[in-house]
Design a protein around this motif. Structure first.
Motif, short mmCIF file in Angstrom:
data_model
loop_
_atom_site.label_atom_id
_atom_site.label_comp_id
_atom_site.label_asym_id
_atom_site.label_seq_id
_atom_site.Cartn_x
_atom_site.Cartn_y
_atom_site.Cartn_z
N ALA A 1 -8.88 19.90 -32.31
CA ALA A 1 -8.77 18.37 -32.07
C ALA A 1 -7.73 18.42 -30.65
O ALA A 1 -7.51 17.50 -29.92
CB ALA A 1 -8.18 17.46 -32.88
N VAL A 2 -6.66 19.75 -30.59
CA VAL A 2 -5.77 19.84 -29.54
C VAL A 2 -6.27 20.95 -28.66
O VAL A 2 -6.50 22.10 -29.17
CB VAL A 2 -4.46 19.90 -30.15
N GLU A 3 -5.96 20.89 -27.38
CA GLU A 3 -6.47 21.87 -26.55
C GLU A 3 -5.44 22.85 -26.73
O GLU A 3 -4.03 22.79 -26.76
CB GLU A 3 -6.55 21.23 -24.97
N SER A 4 -5.48 24.21 -26.62
CA SER A 4 -4.59 25.30 -26.86
C SER A 4 -5.05 26.33 -25.89
O SER A 4 -5.98 26.77 -25.68
CB SER A 4 -4.68 25.79 -28.50
N GLU A 5 -3.79 27.07 -25.37
CA GLU A 5 -3.97 28.09 -24.78
C GLU A 5 -4.07 29.22 -25.73
O GLU A 5 -4.94 30.22 -25.47
CB GLU A 5 -2.72 28.52 -23.89
N TYR B 1 0.83 27.98 -35.67
CA TYR B 1 0.83 26.55 -36.25
C TYR B 1 0.42 25.60 -35.46
O TYR B 1 0.75 25.27 -34.13
CB TYR B 1 2.21 26.18 -36.79
N ALA B 2 -0.59 24.70 -35.96
CA ALA B 2 -1.29 23.76 -35.36
C ALA B 2 -0.53 22.30 -35.32
O ALA B 2 0.17 22.12 -36.46
CB ALA B 2 -2.61 23.54 -35.43
N PHE C 1 1.05 24.34 -30.03
CA PHE C 1 1.10 25.42 -30.79
C PHE C 1 2.21 26.33 -31.01
O PHE C 1 2.90 26.66 -29.75
CB PHE C 1 -0.28 26.22 -30.76
N ALA C 2 2.60 26.45 -32.15
CA ALA C 2 3.72 27.73 -32.36
C ALA C 2 3.30 28.85 -33.04
O ALA C 2 2.55 28.71 -33.87
CB ALA C 2 4.97 27.13 -33.34
N HIS C 3 3.61 29.97 -32.25
CA HIS C 3 3.01 31.18 -33.00
C HIS C 3 4.11 32.16 -33.60
O HIS C 3 4.99 32.43 -32.87
CB HIS C 3 2.14 32.11 -31.99
N LEU C 4 4.12 32.43 -34.59
CA LEU C 4 5.22 33.33 -35.63
C LEU C 4 4.42 34.75 -35.96
O LEU C 4 3.47 34.41 -36.60
CB LEU C 4 5.77 32.48 -36.59
#
Length: 183
Positions: A28-32, A142-143, A174-177
Motif C-alpha cells: 500500500a506504500v511505495e518503497s525504494e 518495518y513498514a 520504511f525503516a530497515h534494521l
C-alpha cells in the motif's frame, strides 16, 4: 563463512501477514527498499516454510507463469520445509524436506556453498533455525502499518542480550534494521 539470514518486511506491530495471510498492507506504500539485487548476490540458497512458498506461488501465479521465477530468485535452489506434496514451477530448483531443521542443516549449508542462506519465512521456521543455533542475522524492514492480528514476525523469545544492532537505514516510509544474533 555461510550465514543464516532472516530478511523480511514486517508491520510496526510485528506481523508478517494479516489474519488472512495477505500482504496488502506492505504494497500500500511505495518503497525504494534495500538493494535486493546486492542482497541476492550473496545468497546461495533460499529456505521457506510451506505457507510462505504457497503464498509466493499464488501471489505471482508462478505455476502458470514459471518464467517469472528467475526474476525473483534467479537459479538458486529453494528448500521448502513441508509435510505435504506441493507443486513446483517448471524449471525452478525447489527441494522439499521434512523433519527437524537440525537434521536438514548440513545439506542446506552444502547447497549454499560459500554464500549465505536466506530464510524468507515464515516466522515459526525462523524460530526453529534459532532453536537449532543456526540463526545469524536479522534483516528487518518495518513498514508504516499496524495490524491487530496476523502471522508473527518471529514467535520466539530472543532477548536483547542476543541481538546486536549492526545498521539502521531509511528507505522512504520504511525503516530497515540489521541485527547480529549471538548465541
Amino acid at each position: 563463512m555461510t550465514s543464516v539470514v532472516y530478511s523480511t518486511a514486517t508491520t510496526l506491530t510485528g506481523q508478517l501477514a494479516d489474519e488472512h495471510h495477505s500482504l496488502s498492507w506492505l504494497f500500500a506504500v511505495e518503497s525504494e527498499g534495500p538493494d535486493h539485487e546486492a542482497f541476492l548476490a550473496g545468497i546461495g540458497v533460499l529456505v521457506s516454510g510451506s505457507s510462505t512458498y504457497e503464498w509466493v506461488l499464488r501471489e505471482e501465479d508462478l505455476l502458470a507463469h514459471p518464467e517469472k521465477w528467475p526474476s525473483y530468485y534467479g537459479a538458486r535452489p529453494m528448500v521448502v520445509f513441508t509435510s505435504r506434496e506441493l507443486p513446483v514451477p517448471e524449471g525452478a530448483d525447489v527441494r522439499f524436506v521434512r523433519g527437524p531443521v537440525a537434521d536438514a542443516l548440513p545439506s542446506i549449508r552444502a547447497l549454499a556453498g560459500e554464500r549465505d542462506i536466506w530464510l524468507i519465512g515464515g516466522g515459526d521456521l525462523v524460530g526453529q533455525f534459532d532453536d537449532a543455533g543456526a540463526l545469524d542475522r536479522l534483516e528487518l524492514t518495518y513498514a508504516p502499518a499496524t495490524l491487530p492480528a496476523g502471522m508473527p514476525l518471529l514467535p520466539r523469545r530472543i532477548g536483547p542480550d542476543r541481538l546486536v544492532l549492526r545498521d539502521v537505514q531509511r528507505f522512504g516510509q520504511f525503516a530497515h534494521l540489521s541485527y547480529d544474533v549471538t548465541r
